[in-house]
Scaffold this active site. Structure first.
Site: not given
Length: 752
Positions: A304, A706
């Site tokens: 990520r 997030e």
């Protein structure tokens, strides 16, 4: 509607793992951890522990009936140490006693002799010594080697980016209760019920259908309980299974901080090249991830990081190097943003350095290089809209950023011992698990004959409002009041093969599954209503508990329709399953379409630094956020503000300190500081993007968990600008967090 748990929370009636009345004869467990970070176990003496009044048993790795090694990516971690220890606090033995106090005394009585080995705490050192969890990986776009010669400006630098403690209010804990026929019922503070179920079965040598994991709610998780709650549930289950008595394990704050992993610290090298106008032509970055002792989730976290290394910017030539480095620290793990913040931070440092070199405002370079619709990211996915630019433009206009910039400059010109700074942070964050198979959700909806409804999904309530969102979704789809609907605990016997509540995807996956289940039930109910009202099923709708025919209210209400459907033997329960379409990603090639969609936003933060003391305040935060069409605005607002607070903490106060020997020094709230209400800005405003429905989200919504975290990065650069208004920052390596101590050193370089 509001968060359904709010009245329970504020009155202290919310129940967590150890709040429920304990079953008769319940035992308590405590963990004996390694006193050093790396070494060979020469001897372990638990005899004194066994003689401690109240101690029932002490378990070591030899007592595990199944496979003692486990792991989310690779099975490299032993539940209890096996001949060697790899980090300070690594569990060696499990002491089980009649009381918590006796278990702690038993732990204190354990004796271990360990031959000390050198400890590695720095990922650069680990990489140089070949200590990695996997080989260095390289991802490229364009022709970067040829691009450097075309650049008018080229800059290089290094970064030391620290980690972050999860600091959830509820520490890790689990309760395991043996049942008939060798079964176990486990109550765990976990974000991953199925992973916990599967690992317990693996450790004990049981089939998964003999292990039931139940989760009502968590007192915070932030990723720290995605993988690492599993350890403690396995230990409680081991004792309960062997002793055939209920067993509870609760970590105190010091043990939790010492024995669990954090946000991954990184060492980073960057190189950036720009043309005469300030467009970024080339960007190269190397990420040396401090993964800790075992793999845990380091591989997907680093993946990520690579996917978000260019954040919101269009860069034609990119090279990203990444390696998870094995160190003698607790295995670092998932944390809100899951590697994305670390990837974004490095590029923001590079842009700031370039702006200073060119003598232009940083936001000028940011805006010039923002990605637009049609841009293809280095991993192959195309940007499908221009909402990123919308958030930037609306932030500029709505908050009058030009006027704010002028006010900051005017203040700095008039004050010599206090300086202000400001910074903007654009965010482009992909929503989905990058492991494609995890993108699936399930929901079980029951309508009872009194007209009330229960919904059970795979989503874990950890303060983010997933239970409230599921109630709201049921309410809107069924056309009834939310007061009629209850959200049940998450249970592996009701919902199987649950994906973790993570990646900001929980409401998306489980919400869409809930819509599917509700619509399945309504199909039959509409037929019953149509027969009763002598019309066609497609003419039927339900609103506020009343059945409508072509938007005209009838005399048929919800309760009556439910009963008529039941007496007509029409299905009043359904299981919904949802998997988002058109996502795929090849992790080896680093190419594909890993994200269902992107969430965008722009944040402006303003700060003031006391140039005598190094102390500072975060004065204001202004955000334009792309939420799609939010489900419950108050819940969404809480997520944005909470994410911002946590992000600010990461780059300012929250400094993890380890000794050279790998011992955590900031192991309590007296030595680890996080933002409180006084520290955060009083002037905080969040504007949600309007007319921005998201077809991929339930009821047009977008994920919110997030992305707001990354807004906090702006606080770091706002503080640096304030410092630079007082004195130039000269550094060989950019360090974060920028604590008041670090600010003071930057204000007076060479003073130490």
């Amino acid at each position: 509607m509001r968060h359904c748990d709010s009245p329970l929370h504020v009155t202290g009636r919310s129940e967590y793992v150890d709040d429920v009345t304990p079953p008769a004869g319940m035992l308590h467990a405590a963990v004996f951890g390694s006193p050093i970070a790396h070494g060979n176990i020469k001897s372990l003496d638990t005899s004194a522990a066994m003689e401690t009044p109240g101690v029932v048993a002490v378990f070591t790795i030899s007592d595990i009936p199944g496979n003692p090694y486990f792991g989310a990516i690779i099975a490299d971690e032993p539940l209890l140490a096996d001949k060697k220890v790899f980090f300070h606090g690594q569990p060696i033995a499990l002491v089980v006693a009649e009381s918590y106090e006796a278990a702690r005394k038993g732990v204190a009585a354990c004796q271990v002799k360990i031959e000390s080995l050198p400890a590695i705490t720095c990922p650069r050192e680990a990489f140089e010594k070949g200590e990695t969890h996997q080989e260095l990986r390289v991802f490229e776009k364009g022709e970067i080697d040829a691009a450097w010669d075309k650049c008018a400006t080229v800059l290089e630098g290094a970064i030391d980016l620290a980690g972050q403690e999860h600091l959830y209010l509820e520490t890790n804990r689990a309760r395991a209760i043996p049942a008939e026929d060798g079964q176990l019922r486990v109550f765990s503070s976990t974000q991953s019920p199925t992973a916990t179920q599967k690992t317990i079965a693996h450790i004990l040598g049981l089939p998964m259908n003999k292990v039931e994991v139940d989760v009502k709610r968590l007192g915070g998780g932030f990723g720290g309980k995605e993988d690492q709650a599993t350890h403690w549930a396995c230990m409680a289950s081991l004792a309960a299974f062997i002793l055939q008595r209920p067993t509870q394990l609760v970590l105190n704050r010091v043990d939790d901080m010492q024995m669990t992993g954090k946000r991954h610290p990184y060492k980073q090298d960057y190189k950036i090249g720009l043309d005469e106008e300030g467009r970024i032509l080339a960007y190269e970055v190397s990420h040396y991830q401090n993964s800790g002792a075992f793999m845990d989730l380091s591989n997907p976290v680093l993946e990520r990081t690579c996917l978000h290394s260019t954040n919101a910017y269009a860069i034609p030539n990119v090279r990203i190097r990444a390696v998870p480095c094995k160190t003698n620290l607790p295995s670092n793990t998932a944390y809100r943003g899951f590697g994305g913040p670390q990837g974004m931070f490095a590029l923001e440092v590079a842009i700031e350095k370039a702006a200073n070199k060119l003598g232009v405002p940083t936001e000028q370079l940011q805006e010039l290089n923002l990605a637009r619709k049609g841009y293809v990211f280095p991993y192959g996915q195309e940007l499908g809209d221009d909402r990123l630019h919308r958030t930037w433009e609306e932030a500029k206009e709505h908050f009058d950023l030009e006027a704010r910039r002028c006010q900051v400059e005017k203040f700095n010109a008039a004050n010599s011992l206090q300086k202000k700074g400001y910074a903007l942070m654009p965010v482009c964050f992909g929503i989905s698990f990058t492991k494609t198979f995890l993108n699936q959700g399930s929901s079980l909806v029951h309508i009872y004959t009194d007209g009330t409804v229960s919904v059970t999904t795979g989503g874990i309530e950890m303060g983010q409002g997933i239970s409230s969102n599921m109630i709201a979704i049921c309410s809107r789809i069924l056309g009834i009041s939310p007061t009629r609907i209850r959200c049940n605990s998450t249970n592996t016997s009701r919902i199987a093969n649950i994906s973790p509540s993570a990646a900001s995807a929980t409401s998306d996956l489980n919400g869409n599954a809930t819509i599917i289940a509700c619509q399945e039930i309504l199909k039959g109910m509409y037929k019953v209503a149509a027969k009763e009202l002598k019309c066609e099923p497609d003419q039927i709708s339900i609103k506020d508990g009343i059945v409508f025919v072509d938007a005209e209210a009838s005399n048929l209400d919800w309760n009556t329709l439910v009963l008529k459907s039941y007496f007509s033997r029409v299905q009043l329960m359904a299981h919904g399953f949802y998997a988002p379409p058109n996502i795929n990603f090849d992790p080896i090639a680093g190419w594909g379409r890993p994200f269902h969609y992107y969430t965008y936003g722009t944040c402006y933060i303003e700060t003031t630094v006391d140039c005598i003391r190094g102390s500072y305040t975060i004065d204001s935060a202004k955000i334009v956020h792309d939420l799609g069409r939010g489900i419950i605005p108050t819940v969404d607002l809480g997520q944005v503000e909470g994410g911002l607070a946590q992000g600010i903490g990461w780059v300012t106060l929250e400094e993890l300190a380890f000794s050279d020997e790998g011992r955590l020094l900031s192991n309590a709230l007296s030595t680890y500081k996080c933002p409180d209400g006084e520290f955060l800005p009083d002037d905080m405003e969040v504007k949600f993007l309007e007319n921005a429905d998201n077809p991929g989200g339930p009821l047009g919504s977008k994920a919110v968990g997030e992305p707001p975290f990354m807004y906090g990065i702006a606080a770091y650069f706002a503080l640096r600008r304030a410092i630079e208004s007082f004195t130039p920052i000269n550094e060989t390596e950019t360090y974060s967090p920028l604590t008041p101590e670090q600010a003071l050193l930057s204000l007076y370089p060479g003073s130490v």
